[in-house]
Design an enzyme around this catalytic site. Sequence first.
Site, PDB file in Angstrom:
ATOM      1  CB  SER A 195      22.600  -5.612   4.357  1.00  0.00           C
ATOM      2  OG  SER A 195      22.566  -4.308   4.904  1.00  0.00           O
ATOM      3  CE  LYS A 196      16.586  -7.854   9.981  1.00  0.00           C
ATOM      4  NZ  LYS A 196      15.473  -8.660   9.567  1.00  0.00           N
ATOM      5  NE  ARG A 197      23.867  -1.026   6.003  1.00  0.00           N
ATOM      6  CZ  ARG A 197      24.037  -0.199   4.993  1.00  0.00           C
ATOM      7  NH1 ARG A 197      23.379   0.933   4.952  1.00  0.00           N
ATOM      8  NH2 ARG A 197      24.845  -0.505   4.001  1.00  0.00           N
TER       9      ARG A 197
ATOM     10  N   GLY B  29      15.874  -2.763   5.442  1.00  0.00           N
ATOM     11  CA  GLY B  29      14.499  -3.216   5.665  1.00  0.00           C
ATOM     12  C   GLY B  29      14.485  -4.718   5.820  1.00  0.00           C
TER      13      GLY B  29
END
Length: 490
Positions: free
Chosen positions: A254-256, A258
């Site tokens: 997911s976004k976290r 990268g």
Amino acid sequence: MSTPIRVRYAPSPTGNPHIGNIRTAMFNWLFARRHGGQFIVRVEDTDRARIEEGAVEHILNGLEWLGIDWDEGPRVGGPYGPYFQSERLERYDAAAERLIASGNAYRCYCTPERVAELRKEQARNKQRQGYDSHCRHLSDSEREANERAGLPSVVRFAMPQSGITSLEDAIRGHVEWQNELTDDFVLIKSDGFPTYHLAVTVDDNAMEISHVLRAEEWLPSAARHVQLYRALDLPMPQFGHLPMILGSDRAKLSKRHGATSVMEYRDDGFVPDALINFMALLGWSLDGETEVMTVDTIRDNFTLKRVGKPAAIFDLDKLQWMNGVYIRQMSVEELAAEILPFLERAYPDDLLPVDREYLLRIVPLVQERLKTLAEAPDMLSYFFEDELEYEARSVVQRGMDVPGTLAALQRATDDLSSVDASGFCHEHLEEILRAAGKELELSGRQFFGALRTAITGRTATPPLFEMMEVMGQERVIKRLAAAVENLSAA
Ligand code: GLU
């Protein structure tokens, strides 16, 4: 004669393609190129509510940026078009009609409210959730009455209610499912658009796809697809479900973890070849050992046999390391050309235009340290800025005081001013400044530390004397003068 290899990447334009989507595209492309086959892009835009404007462009631009070219599809056309599913609706209708006629599908008039209520009740009773085949058992007269009343309907597949469906997957081997666990899924929705299951089956057949290589998340759907091929009496392609990609914490990517979309990687300063190399190792390996490979090597050796079953781990540190490797392999001219747009985007107008000749001399000083192109504007800013911003007192090194530092800076200024412009080279600068440091009775750390901070405003920089040479006599002396002035006033 063996069937020609035809594979496809079938993105849904519901947002920006993430690394998993692009890995799927790339594995298909590698497989096609390795075997002299065709790589097709087909846009699966049947889920009208989830379509995002600009997504198709974004996806195609991402592929182009990576150098993943396609033989058929949007922008290039081809003999099996159209390549947008929304332009192929009559084919899905025809298939649905065939399935109804052969008793493998039926019209369902249940309202969305009934279906939702049914699910709720199943959840309450801790039963498996799914459609209860209610309309499968309507009599002809009930059906006619519903049609006469103009009730809206969907078309559902009449899934076998017992037995098993099995598949020989090119990557996962033998897979089987109990049919009773799959309900009568929808083929044509009430808006007239097909579901993914019907459209993918019809199109993979119509486009003569030989291998369906897609993400593992679609494996459960394969049971439905196998049944559809059977009911439509169509030859089945070879399926291969690519391993999942997890973050380094083993959670779903997911976004976290990268950047998520491929163009974000470009903007974050990754280079296409590094990303290709990195993505190839998300599920495939050459020999279980080699990490850095050209795209030619990857392509020439790409086989499904070497695609693993276990989830691949996305490791951003590794991507950064690999990007650094590719940056170091570039020629100075190439790297300068890659860096330039990042500088142009980041720097204020008064630092533009960037002097190309100057940049070409700076690049070798930072090439070793650069992991991404996006680091360049900050890493290089002091080469370009007219006035550096830093705490004046930071020039004063440990074990030194302000007067001593001022004297050292003054001495360096005098010595550097006396150098003939043509002799402003790092060997000579090192020689005279080392001698000056000795006379001043300062350690190298002190004297050169003070000079480094005065000239760059920083403590970590490329080698001092090389840097001075690149910056040039005038700039260096100006900075020393500014440091003296600021420190005197501090
Ligand atoms: N449209 C599906 C997706 O966006 C494609 C699945 C498939 O390749 O069959 O992932």
